[in-house]
Design a protein around this motif. Structure first.
Motif, PDB file in Angstrom:
ATOM      1  N   ALA A 143       1.445  -1.482   0.005  1.00 34.70           N
ATOM      2  CA  ALA A 143       0.338   0.046   0.101  1.00 34.70           C
ATOM      3  C   ALA A 143       0.792   1.771   0.154  1.00 34.70           C
ATOM      4  CB  ALA A 143      -0.738  -0.211   1.238  1.00 34.70           C
ATOM      5  N   LYS A 144       2.150   1.102   1.049  1.00 37.11           N
ATOM      6  CA  LYS A 144       2.871   2.914   1.297  1.00 37.11           C
ATOM      7  C   LYS A 144       3.729   2.461  -0.248  1.00 37.11           C
ATOM      8  CE  LYS A 144       2.822   2.833   6.235  1.00 37.11           C
ATOM      9  NZ  LYS A 144       3.738   3.377   7.596  1.00 37.11           N
ATOM     10  N   THR A 145       4.036   1.646  -1.330  1.00 39.35           N
ATOM     11  CA  THR A 145       4.924   1.257  -2.112  1.00 39.35           C
ATOM     12  C   THR A 145       3.926   2.028  -3.440  1.00 39.35           C
ATOM     13  OG1 THR A 145       6.168  -0.443  -1.414  1.00 39.35           O
ATOM     14  CG2 THR A 145       5.986   0.138  -4.082  1.00 39.35           C
ATOM     15  N   GLU A 146       2.459   1.963  -3.206  1.00 42.72           N
ATOM     16  CA  GLU A 146       2.056   2.026  -4.180  1.00 42.72           C
ATOM     17  C   GLU A 146       1.357   3.957  -4.293  1.00 42.72           C
ATOM     18  OE1 GLU A 146      -1.131  -0.340  -4.280  1.00 42.72           O
ATOM     19  OE2 GLU A 146      -0.349  -1.857  -5.733  1.00 42.72           O
ATOM     20  N   ILE A 147       1.823   4.623  -3.655  1.00 40.91           N
ATOM     21  CA  ILE A 147       1.197   5.740  -2.940  1.00 40.91           C
ATOM     22  C   ILE A 147       2.202   6.435  -3.333  1.00 40.91           C
ATOM     23  CG2 ILE A 147       1.185   7.720  -0.699  1.00 40.91           C
ATOM     24  CD1 ILE A 147      -0.563   5.588   0.760  1.00 40.91           C
ATOM     25  N   ASN A 148       4.027   6.130  -3.084  1.00 42.78           N
ATOM     26  CA  ASN A 148       4.848   6.983  -2.599  1.00 42.78           C
ATOM     27  C   ASN A 148       5.444   6.362  -4.310  1.00 42.78           C
ATOM     28  OD1 ASN A 148       5.728   8.517   0.215  1.00 42.78           O
ATOM     29  ND2 ASN A 148       4.695   5.648   0.715  1.00 42.78           N
ATOM     30  N   SER A 149       4.801   5.497  -4.922  1.00 41.21           N
ATOM     31  CA  SER A 149       5.889   5.321  -6.250  1.00 41.21           C
ATOM     32  C   SER A 149       7.164   4.595  -5.744  1.00 41.21           C
ATOM     33  CB  SER A 149       6.044   6.212  -7.000  1.00 41.21           C
ATOM     34  OG  SER A 149       4.843   6.545  -7.770  1.00 41.21           O
ATOM     35  N   GLU A 150       7.604   3.876  -5.123  1.00 43.18           N
ATOM     36  CA  GLU A 150       9.053   3.574  -4.101  1.00 43.18           C
ATOM     37  C   GLU A 150       8.758   2.143  -3.707  1.00 43.18           C
ATOM     38  OE1 GLU A 150      10.941   7.108  -3.320  1.00 43.18           O
ATOM     39  OE2 GLU A 150      10.410   6.595  -1.209  1.00 43.18           O
ATOM     40  N   LEU A 151       9.576   1.549  -3.550  1.00 41.44           N
ATOM     41  CA  LEU A 151       9.270   0.182  -2.447  1.00 41.44           C
ATOM     42  C   LEU A 151       9.750   0.637  -1.054  1.00 41.44           C
ATOM     43  CD1 LEU A 151      11.603  -2.589  -3.612  1.00 41.44           C
ATOM     44  CD2 LEU A 151       9.297  -2.088  -3.713  1.00 41.44           C
ATOM     45  N   VAL A 152       8.517   0.617  -0.058  1.00 46.70           N
ATOM     46  CA  VAL A 152       8.737   0.949   1.034  1.00 46.70           C
ATOM     47  C   VAL A 152       8.680  -0.772   1.806  1.00 46.70           C
ATOM     48  CG1 VAL A 152       7.487   2.009   3.717  1.00 46.70           C
ATOM     49  CG2 VAL A 152       7.541   3.069   0.697  1.00 46.70           C
ATOM     50  N   PHE A 153       9.117  -0.785   2.983  1.00 49.20           N
ATOM     51  CA  PHE A 153      10.054  -1.838   3.771  1.00 49.20           C
ATOM     52  C   PHE A 153       8.918  -1.641   5.450  1.00 49.20           C
ATOM     53  CE2 PHE A 153      12.724  -2.797   1.145  1.00 49.20           C
ATOM     54  CZ  PHE A 153      12.826  -3.456  -0.198  1.00 49.20           C
ATOM     55  N   LYS A 154       8.417  -3.176   5.047  1.00 53.15           N
ATOM     56  CA  LYS A 154       7.472  -3.293   6.751  1.00 53.15           C
ATOM     57  C   LYS A 154       8.388  -2.621   7.878  1.00 53.15           C
ATOM     58  CE  LYS A 154       3.612  -5.934   4.872  1.00 53.15           C
ATOM     59  NZ  LYS A 154       2.409  -7.483   4.827  1.00 53.15           N
ATOM     60  N   ASP A 155       8.055  -2.083   8.553  1.00 56.41           N
ATOM     61  CA  ASP A 155       9.394  -1.853   9.754  1.00 56.41           C
ATOM     62  C   ASP A 155       9.293  -2.889  10.412  1.00 56.41           C
ATOM     63  OD1 ASP A 155      10.796   1.060  10.911  1.00 56.41           O
ATOM     64  OD2 ASP A 155       9.874   0.243  11.801  1.00 56.41           O
ATOM     65  N   SER A 156       8.714  -3.597  11.324  1.00 52.67           N
ATOM     66  CA  SER A 156       8.896  -4.722  11.421  1.00 52.67           C
ATOM     67  C   SER A 156       9.401  -5.419  11.836  1.00 52.67           C
ATOM     68  CB  SER A 156       6.888  -5.290  12.479  1.00 52.67           C
ATOM     69  OG  SER A 156       5.724  -5.557  11.009  1.00 52.67           O
ATOM     70  N   LEU A 157       9.276  -5.719   9.984  1.00 47.79           N
ATOM     71  CA  LEU A 157      10.071  -7.421   9.104  1.00 47.79           C
ATOM     72  C   LEU A 157      11.009  -6.749   8.863  1.00 47.79           C
ATOM     73  CD1 LEU A 157       6.662  -8.690   8.460  1.00 47.79           C
ATOM     74  CD2 LEU A 157       7.991  -9.121  10.282  1.00 47.79           C
ATOM     75  N   PHE A 158      11.952  -5.269   9.664  1.00 45.54           N
ATOM     76  CA  PHE A 158      13.461  -5.210   8.207  1.00 45.54           C
ATOM     77  C   PHE A 158      14.283  -5.757   8.523  1.00 45.54           C
ATOM     78  CE2 PHE A 158      17.043  -2.735   7.765  1.00 45.54           C
ATOM     79  CZ  PHE A 158      16.230  -2.216   6.762  1.00 45.54           C
TER      80      PHE A 158
END
Length: 818
Positions: free
Chosen positions: A715-730
């Motif tokens: 969801a955040k990746t599509e909003i920002n047009s770049e990969l966003v990783f889940k913080d808790s599973l980094f």
């Protein structure tokens, strides 16, 4: 292939008969005071252990062997009350061989004590006791898959990871590449690589060329107090001088660049010389000739270097040097009509990127007396990174051709997404003085002063696409000051102890590191065994562009978020064992532990830490940071090395390690660089066809643990047009292990005046698919699919080159050989 090479060069050499010879010359000096040693004895020994020639140094500490038959030799240097030196030398017809030797003074002068002195592999810096490697140009140039790049050559050392085909980032003992310090002639270098991302220390193509380097030092832990502003490793480079008697030329044409090098005397009587070289991208030459090379995104780059050398009386020297390069690339997705996955760049934008760096310096060296040596360097450097991204609104046209559905991509609109230009002008001053109190005690003191003038501008289109947001708008001056003092005590003929203190201050953030102690110890036994230990506190400032990053706060005021970031700090400790065998065979092992602290992390609970930054082509834009993060690196390393001396060499290195960190959420995680293991095995052999022809073959096998990564937040990746990783599973996942096999073959022909060399470096000869990273790649044909793609590293890549060396105008200087 070999058959055709022999046929071609056989035609060149057919009319030439008789023995071919060349000159071998150089200097002999005291390793600590740099004072020339008059009357030092030189002995040249052939591969069958017979003495070929003897020589002695003159009043300036110079020696000169005339008419040495081409081939390989061992050069032994000896001087009364000094330890002997042993060096392997290759003599070719096209260029004179120049070998400069440093001798260590013996603390015991009685004839009953028989101690082997300076051997192959020993570093230049006499203060180093552990975790130091000599970067031998002749030795490392034989390594397969290195592409003539000093950083890629160093990645074969134990504890150094090089499992990234796209860049030459140096990852040492699990540390970020940001922690690497590049030095030349005593001053700190900007990133010496083409396409260098801001804040990084690596890149795809090196600006530095090993043809201009002398043997240098590479430190990977607990380095002496001379070095600061680094928490990982130091690459201390030495530039060689040009030939003082002959004008010599090298021309090279190859896949990575077309090069020209020239050197020779300015004034033979005064022994002044010049050395200048330049290189331009061969791929760009092909493109200008309308030759297709498989991709439209052709990197264009050029670089050059020079050194002017002016010797003074009694061992003094003035040098003027320069290194520089520029690069540009345009990755235009808008020109594509078919669906494809780009190896570099994102699939939704055109990218334009360029870099430039240069350094111009003046160095002065002078033995003030037989016991005191002074050195100073002043330099001006410049580096720049610029980029622009144009976002593409695209759609797909569908048609039926021959009963099959065909797709063609159409670009509906293009608008600018972001752009930046970072420039840094730096004036650097280095000065140090060595004083040998007696043959047991040495002290060195000095200072580094760097003045930075920074101009950073950067803006990006807001996610609403309605206005541009300014991320950097800064112009200002700051200084980094680093005084140091280092002491060495030769307790006896077999044991050394070193102690030093380094300090540094950075004015932009008002950061102090008042006292960083450094300790080292080394014990050499009679049977070739050696024990060593070292410890030290090290600190480093953050990438300069991170201090100038700004945002609008809740009150509508523009504020630089991280201007007050403190130094990152690291405590290093290591214990080592070494065993020297006969025939230049050495076994080394080290166990190390590093505690990192003061690492910038978010003010709120998250996995982010600056410890993971520094590799790849992406900049990073964190929120406000505080120096509260920690990290831990520990492991064991083993290397077995057979130095090249007659016709064969090999190097086997292995390391097992852990690299962990804690962000502001207090959870311990793997760092990006925690591959857990890395193994290299290199070997090579020369096959002498006759007195003039030789073939060399070598290979390299690399295996390493895969890079860490996490789960993507779609969801955040599509909003920002770049990969966003889940913080808790980094960093809870790991790519498959990296594996690569390289092969290198060279053919050398010596004629009366020329040395021809043809080389073929076959990188990833098995075409192994190694995953590089995940990237943002929306699927235009099926928008419902996750916008994630795996990017792979280089497949099979054959790299060729042809090199020719020749010289003329031989000078009459030098002593006689007998």
């Amino acid at each position: 292939m070999v058959k055709y090479l022999l046929l071609i060069f056989g035609l060149v050499s057919f009319p030439l008969f008789g023995q071919i010879s060349q000159t071998l010359k150089g200097s002999v000096v005291d390793s600590e005071s740099q004072y020339p040693l008059i009357g030092a004895k030189l002995t040249l020994i052939s591969s069958d252990s017979s003495i070929i020639m003897r020589n002695m140094t003159d009043l300036d500490g110079l020696y000169n062997f005339q008419e040495v038959p081409i081939g390989k030799y061992e050069l032994i240097a000896s001087y009364n009350s000094y330890l002997n030196s042993y060096t392997t030398v290759t003599v070719n017809s096209g260029r004179e061989s120049i070998v400069n030797i440093k001798l260590n003074e013996d603390v015991v002068t009685t004839e009953e004590v028989n101690i082997i002195g300076r051997k192959v592999g020993q570093v230049n810096n006499e203060m180093a006791t552990i975790s130091a490697r000599q970067f031998s140009v002749e030795e490392t140039n034989r390594y397969a898959g290195s592409r003539g790049d000093p950083a890629r050559m160093a990645s074969n050392f134990a504890g150094v990871q090089g499992a990234d085909d796209s860049r030459n980032d140096i990852v040492v003992r699990g540390n970020s590449p940001i922690g690497i310090l590049w030095k030349v002639e005593g001053i700190d270098l900007p990133n010496p690589n083409h396409f260098a991302t801001s804040g990084s220390t690596g890149g795809p193509v090196a600006i530095l060329n090993n043809k201009i380097l002398a043997n240098s030092d590479f430190f990977i832990s607990a380095f002496p107090a001379d070095y600061g502003n680094s928490i990982s490793a130091v690459f201390d480079l030495r530039l060689r001088n040009g030939n003082t008697d002959k004008h010599e030329f090298t021309g090279q044409f190859g896949f990575l660049g077309t090069e020209v090098l020239a050197e020779g005397p300015i004034n033979r009587d005064k022994r002044s010389s010049y050395l200048v070289m330049g290189r331009y991208s061969t791929l760009s030459i092909f493109q200008s000739m309308n030759i297709r090379i498989g991709t439209d995104a052709v990197p264009a780059y050029g670089d050059g270097a020079f050194k002017l050398s002016f010797p003074l009386k009694k061992g003094g020297h003035i040098g003027i040097f320069g290194i520089g390069g520029a690069s540009d690339i345009a990755i235009k997705i808008s020109d594509q009509k078919e669906i494809s996955e780009e190896a570099f760049g994102e699939g939704d934008r055109d990218q334009y990127f360029g870099t430039a760096m240069g350094v111009l310096g003046l160095s002065y060296k002078k033995p003030v007396s037989r016991n005191t040596f002074f050195k100073a360097t002043i330099a001006q450097s410049y580096d720049q990174q610029k980029s622009r991204h144009d976002f593409l609104e695209r759609s797909i046209d569908t048609s039926i051709v021959g009963g099959e559905e065909q797709y063609e991509i159409r670009t509906d609109s293009i608008y600018q997404l972001m752009g930046y230009k970072f420039k840094t002008y730096k004036t650097a001053l280095y000065a140090s003085i060595n004083h040998k109190i007696n043959n047991r005690n040495l002290i060195r003191a000095g200072i580094n002063v760097d003045g930075y003038y920074i101009v950073n501008n950067d803006s990006v289109l807001d996610v609403t696409k309605s206005f541009f947001e300014t991320r950097h708008d800064y112009e200002g001056f700051s200084t980094l000051i680093q005084p140091f003092v280092q002491y060495k005590w030769k307790i006896n003929e077999r044991m050394d102890f070193t102690a030093g203190v380094h300090s540094q201050y950075f004015s932009l953030s008002d950061s102090w590191s008042y006292a960083e102690p450094r300790l080292g110890w080394q014990w050499r036994l009679q049977n070739g065994q050696q024990f060593s230990a070292g410890a030290g506190l090290h600190s480093q400032m953050q990438p300069t562009y991170q201090y100038t990053y700004q945002q609008v706060n809740t009150e509508g005021e523009m504020r630089r978020l991280n201007e007050d970031m403190d130094f990152t700090k690291s405590f290093h400790s290591a214990v080592g064992y070494q065993k020297n065998f006969k025939s230049n065979l050495t076994l080394k092992s080290e166990v190390y532990y590093q505690h990192l602290y003061n690492i910038p992390v978010n003010t709120y609970a998250s996995s982010f830490s600056l410890i993971n930054q520094g590799s790849g082509f992406q900049r990073f834009f964190p929120d406000e940071l505080v120096n509260e993060g920690t990290g831990t690196n520990y492991g064991v390393e083993v290397s077995v090395q057979k130095y090249f001396n007659k016709s064969f060499f090999f190097l086997a290195t292995g390391s097992l390690f852990e690299s962990k960190y804690k962000g502001s959420d207090g959870i311990e995680r793997n760092t990006d660089f925690n591959g857990n293991y890395a193994v290299n095995f290199l070997a090579g052999k020369e096959f002498k066809i006759n007195d003039r022809n030789m073939i060399s073959a070598g290979f390299k096998v690399t295996a390493a643990g895969g890079r860490r990564y996490g789960y993507v937040d779609i969801a955040k990746t599509e909003i920002n047009s770049e990969l966003v990783f889940k913080d808790s599973l980094f960093n809870t996942r790991q790519f498959k292990d990296y594996f690569r096999l390289d092969l290198k073959v060279t053919y050398v022909l010596n004629t009366e005046k020329l040395t021809h060399e043809i080389g073929l470096d076959l990188v990833n000869i098995l075409n192994t698919e190694n995953i590089l990273a995940l990237s943002y790649a929306p699927n235009l044909a099926d928008p419902t699919q996750d916008p994630i793609a795996q990017r792979y590293q280089l497949g099979f890549l054959p790299i060729f080159y042809y090199k020719v060396d020749f010289s003329f105008s031989k000078g009459p200087r030098g002593g006689s050989s007998r």
